[in-house]
Design an enzyme around this catalytic site. Structure first.
Site, short mmCIF file in Angstrom:
data_model
loop_
_atom_site.label_atom_id
_atom_site.label_comp_id
_atom_site.label_asym_id
_atom_site.label_seq_id
_atom_site.Cartn_x
_atom_site.Cartn_y
_atom_site.Cartn_z
N CYS A 43 -0.24 9.39 -12.53
CA CYS A 43 0.79 9.38 -11.49
C CYS A 43 1.57 10.69 -11.46
O CYS A 43 1.75 11.30 -10.41
CB CYS A 43 1.73 8.20 -11.72
N CYS A 48 0.30 10.25 -7.81
CA CYS A 48 1.38 9.92 -6.88
C CYS A 48 2.36 11.06 -6.63
O CYS A 48 2.69 11.36 -5.48
CB CYS A 48 2.21 8.75 -7.40
N LYS A 51 0.85 14.37 -5.10
CA LYS A 51 0.35 13.97 -3.77
C LYS A 51 1.49 13.82 -2.77
O LYS A 51 1.45 14.36 -1.66
CB LYS A 51 -0.45 12.67 -3.91
N TYR A 177 -7.32 4.64 -0.17
CA TYR A 177 -6.02 5.30 -0.30
C TYR A 177 -6.16 6.82 -0.32
O TYR A 177 -5.54 7.53 0.47
CB TYR A 177 -5.37 4.91 -1.63
N GLU A 181 -4.98 9.54 2.53
CA GLU A 181 -3.81 10.36 2.23
C GLU A 181 -4.17 11.84 2.31
O GLU A 181 -3.47 12.65 2.94
CB GLU A 181 -3.26 9.99 0.85
N ARG A 198 -18.76 4.48 3.54
CA ARG A 198 -19.99 3.66 3.52
C ARG A 198 -19.85 2.41 4.39
O ARG A 198 -20.83 1.89 4.87
CB ARG A 198 -20.33 3.26 2.09
N HIS A 435 21.62 -0.50 14.41
CA HIS A 435 21.17 0.27 15.56
C HIS A 435 21.73 1.69 15.53
O HIS A 435 22.88 1.86 15.15
CB HIS A 435 21.63 -0.44 16.84
N GLU A 440 15.32 -1.84 12.58
CA GLU A 440 15.96 -2.97 13.28
C GLU A 440 14.92 -3.85 13.97
O GLU A 440 15.18 -5.03 14.23
CB GLU A 440 17.01 -2.48 14.28
P1 NDP Z 1 -10.03 2.83 -2.89
O1 NDP Z 1 -10.47 1.66 -3.69
O2 NDP Z 1 -8.75 2.78 -2.16
O3 NDP Z 1 -11.15 3.18 -1.82
C1 NDP Z 1 -12.45 3.46 -2.22
C2 NDP Z 1 -13.28 3.78 -0.98
O4 NDP Z 1 -14.54 4.28 -1.40
C3 NDP Z 1 -13.54 2.58 -0.12
O5 NDP Z 1 -13.60 2.99 1.21
C4 NDP Z 1 -14.91 2.09 -0.63
O6 NDP Z 1 -15.66 1.46 0.36
C5 NDP Z 1 -15.59 3.41 -0.95
N1 NDP Z 1 -16.54 3.32 -2.06
C6 NDP Z 1 -16.39 2.65 -3.22
N2 NDP Z 1 -17.46 2.85 -4.01
C7 NDP Z 1 -18.30 3.65 -3.34
C8 NDP Z 1 -19.58 4.20 -3.63
N3 NDP Z 1 -20.19 3.96 -4.78
N4 NDP Z 1 -20.15 5.00 -2.71
C9 NDP Z 1 -19.53 5.25 -1.53
N5 NDP Z 1 -18.33 4.75 -1.20
C10 NDP Z 1 -17.73 3.96 -2.09
O7 NDP Z 1 -10.11 4.06 -3.91
P2 NDP Z 1 -9.34 5.43 -4.03
O8 NDP Z 1 -10.22 6.30 -4.83
O9 NDP Z 1 -8.86 5.91 -2.70
O10 NDP Z 1 -8.07 5.04 -4.90
C11 NDP Z 1 -8.25 4.39 -6.16
C12 NDP Z 1 -7.09 3.48 -6.46
O11 NDP Z 1 -5.96 4.27 -6.81
C13 NDP Z 1 -6.64 2.62 -5.27
O12 NDP Z 1 -7.35 1.43 -5.20
C14 NDP Z 1 -5.19 2.42 -5.57
O13 NDP Z 1 -5.06 1.29 -6.39
C15 NDP Z 1 -4.80 3.66 -6.33
N6 NDP Z 1 -4.07 4.60 -5.44
C16 NDP Z 1 -2.90 4.21 -4.90
C17 NDP Z 1 -2.20 5.04 -4.06
C18 NDP Z 1 -0.94 4.57 -3.45
O14 NDP Z 1 -0.35 3.61 -3.97
N7 NDP Z 1 -0.45 5.17 -2.36
C19 NDP Z 1 -2.69 6.39 -3.74
C20 NDP Z 1 -3.94 6.70 -4.35
C21 NDP Z 1 -4.60 5.83 -5.17
P3 NDP Z 1 -15.56 -0.12 0.59
O15 NDP Z 1 -14.32 -0.34 1.39
O16 NDP Z 1 -16.80 -0.42 1.33
O17 NDP Z 1 -15.51 -0.75 -0.76
#
Ligand code: NDP
Length: 446
Positions: A43, A48, A51, A177, A181, A198, A435, A440
Site C-alpha cells: 500500500c 494505494c 497510485k 482495479y 486506475e 479476457r 445544498h 445531496e
Molecule cells: P482484479 O482482480 O481487480 O482484476 C483482474 C483482472 O484481470 C480482471 O479483469 C480479470 O478478468 C483479469 N484476469 C485475471 N486473471 C487473468 C489471466 N490469467 N489472464 C488474463 N486476464 C486475467 O486485479 P488487479 O490486479 O487490478 O488488483 C488486484 C487486487 O488488488 C484487487 O482485487 C484489489 O483487491 C486490490 N486493489 C485495490 C485497489 C483499490 O482499493 N482501489 C487498487 C488496486 C488494487 P475476469 O474479470 O475475467 O476475472
C-alpha cells in the site's frame, strides 16, 4: 516452560503486519518483525499511496482545461513526468521512514531480511535463527504475471512508479482495479492507452450500471478497450511490444502493463516445514480468527486472499493482536466493506449490487440519480455522475449504495456508516439535503 526469543515474530512489515506488531507490543509482548523489501508494504511503497498521488497529478490535465471556463488565463501547459515521479517517490520514502520510526517507537525489533520458518517456532531470518512463541504471517501478495511466451516483456504495478519516461502508448492487460486506475492516470498524462481484457466487462464485481458508465466515459475520453481477448504471447518490436491475442489483430504499443490480479506471497516461507496449510486460492488457509491449521501460527492480509484491501489487513492484524496478546478477543466482520476504484471518474460502492440484492432479497427497490455535476456544467464537460441506492423492499433497509462521479470515494465513506447501520430509505429521506453538493442527491432520490 520453553522460553523463546520473542513472544511474537511477524513476517512481513506491510499494513497488516505493522499494525499487529505495534498493537501486540503495546499489550506487553516482545515482538520482532521481518521485512525483505521495504517497511510499509504494497500500500505505502508500491500501491494505494503512490497510485493516489499519481491520480491527483494526472487530474490537473482536465482541471487546467476546465480552469479557462472559470475565467483563468493560463500560459502553455506542460507536464514533466520525472518531477511527478520523483516527488511521489520522495513521499514514499518519507512514509517508509515514519513506518520504521513507528516500529522502533513501539520497541518492535526490525530484521531487514527474508524470513523462513524452519519449524512452527523457529525462524531463519537473514543469517540469524530465532525462536518465537507465536508467529504471524503477513507477507501480502504480488502482481500476477501470466505464464506465456514473452510475458517478461511487460511491467507490473511494482515497476510502474519508476518509469524513466512516459511511453507514447500503453497496453494494459486486465479489466480490474489496477487496469482502470492506471488507464485513467496514463490517459490524462497523454499516453495512448488500450485496455485489453479476457472477459466482456470491466470491474466484474461492481454494479452493472457503474461499470457501463465508466466504460462509456473512458471511451469518450479516448481510452480504447478490447474485450474477450486472451493473451497468447508477447513479442518484442523495434519500438516496444506486440501483444498477440486470441481474438483479433495483434496490438502494438511501446509498453505493456500486466494488471491481471495479485497472487499471495507464500513461496520461500517454509510453510511446509511448519506444517501450515494452503488453500485452493494459493493462499494461507485461516479461520475467522486468522489462525492457520497450526495452533501458534496466524496469517492476515493479502496472503490469506480474503479481501485484498489495506484497511481489511489492518483490521485483521489489530484483531489478532488484541485477541491473542490483549485479552480482548474480537473478529473482523468481512461483510459490507466499502471499496473504491480511483478511475477517472472514480467509482465507490458498499453493500449489495442490484443483481446480488435481487438474488438475496427477492424484491428490491432501486433509486438512481443520474446528473451532471454543477462544476462539469460550467466547465462544458458532458460527464454525468450516477448514484444508485438498492433497497430491500420488504424492510425498506438500504442494502447497497453505488456511485460514480467526482469525489465518490470521499462521499461513500460516510454513506457506508449508514449502510452498515442498516438505515432505511425512509431515514435517508428524512435527512435534510446539504445544498449545493453532489452528495445531496443521496437524500433526494424518490
Ligand atoms: P482484479 O482482480 O481487480 O482484476 C483482474 C483482472 O484481470 C480482471 O479483469 C480479470 O478478468 C483479469 N484476469 C485475471 N486473471 C487473468 C489471466 N490469467 N489472464 C488474463 N486476464 C486475467 O486485479 P488487479 O490486479 O487490478 O488488483 C488486484 C487486487 O488488488 C484487487 O482485487 C484489489 O483487491 C486490490 N486493489 C485495490 C485497489 C483499490 O482499493 N482501489 C487498487 C488496486 C488494487 P475476469 O474479470 O475475467 O476475472
Amino acid at each position: 516452560m520453553t522460553t523463546y526469543d520473542h513472544n511474537l515474530f511477524v513476517i512481513g512489515a506491510g499494513s497488516g503486519g505493522v499494525r499487529a506488531a505495534r498493537i501486540a507490543s503495546g499489550h506487553g509482548a516482545r515482538v520482532a518483525i521481518a521485512e525483505e523489501h521495504r517497511v510499509g508494504g504494497t500500500c505505502v511503497i508500491r500501491g494505494c499511496v503512490p497510485k493516489k498521488l499519481l491520480v491527483y497529478g494526472s487530474h490537473f490535465a482536465e482541471d487546467l482545461v476546465d480552469a479557462r471556463r472559470f475565467g483563468w488565463t493560463l500560459g502553455d501547459k506542460g507536464f514533466d513526468w520525472p518531477t511527478l515521479r520523483d516527488n511521489v517517490l520522495a513521499e514514499v520514502d518519507r512514509l517508509n521512514d515514519i513506518y520504521k520510526t513507528t516500529l522502533s517507537g513501539h520497541d518492535v525489533h526490525l530484521y531487514e531480511a527474508h524470513a523462513e520458518l524452519l519449524d512452527a517456532h523457529t525462524v531463519k531470518v537473514g543469517d540469524a535463527t530465532v525462536t518465537a512463541d507465536k508467529i504471524l504471517i503477513a507477507t501480502g501478495a504480488r502482481p500476477l504475471v501470466p505464464d506465456l511466451p514473452g510475458a517478461e516483456l511487460g511491467i507490473t504495478s511494482n515497476e510502474v512508479f519508476h518509469l524513466d519516461h512516459l511511453p507514447k502508448s500503453l497496453v494494459i492487460a486486465g479489466g480490474g482495479y489496477i487496469a482502470n486506475e492506471f488507464a485513467g492516470v496514463f490517459h490524462e498524462l497523454g499516453v495512448k492507452v488500450t485496455l485489453v481484457n479476457r472477459g466482456d466487462t470491466i470491474l466484474r464485481q461492481y454494479d452493472q450500471a457503474l461499470r457501463d458508465r465508466l466504460l462509456t466515459i473512458s471511451m469518450t475520453k479516448g481510452i480504447s478497450f478490447e474485450f474477450n481477448c486472451g493473451f497468447e504471447r508477447i513479442e518484442k518490436t523495434a519500438t516496444g511490444v506486440r501483444v498477440v491475442v486470441t481474438n483479433g489483430d495483434p496490438i502494438e504499443a511501446e509498453m505493456l502493463l500486466w494488471a491481471v490480479g495479485r497472487r499471495p506471497n507464500i513461496e520461500g516461507l517454509g510453510l511446509a516445514a511448519a506444517g501450515v496449510a494452503v488453500n485452493d486460492k494459493h493462499a494461507i488457509a485461516v479461520d475467522a480468527d486468522s489462525r492457520t491449521n497450526v495452533a501458534n501460527i496466524w496469517a492476515v492480509g493479502d496472503v490469506t486472499d480474503r479481501v485484498q484491501l489495506t484497511p481489511v489487513a489492518i483490521r485483521e492484524g489489530h484483531a489478532f493482536a488484541d485477541s491473542v496478546f490483549g485479552g480482548k478477543p474480537w473478529t473482523v466482520d468481512h461483510g459490507c466493506i466499502p471499496s473504491a476504484v480511483f478511475s477517472n471518474p472514480p467509482i465507490a460502492s458498499v453493500g449489495l449490487t442490484e443483481a446480488e440484492a435481487r438474488n438475496q432479497h427477492g424484491t428490491v427497490k432501486v433509486f438512481t440519480s443520474d446528473f451532471r455535476p454543477m462544476r462539469n456544467v460550467l466547465a462544458g464537460r458532458n460527464e454525468r455522475s450516477l448514484y444508485k441506492l438498492v433497497v430491500d423492499a420488504a424492510t425498506d433497509v438500504v442494502v447497497g449504495a453505488h456511485m460514480i462521479g467526482p469525489d465518490a470515494p470521499e462521499i461513500l465513506q460516510a454513506l457506508a456508516i449508514a449502510i452498515k447501520a442498516k438505515l432505511t430509505k425512509a431515514q435517508f429521506d428524512e435527512t435534510v439535503a446539504l445544498h449545493p453538493t453532489m452528495a445531496e442527491e443521496l437524500v433526494l432520490m424518490r
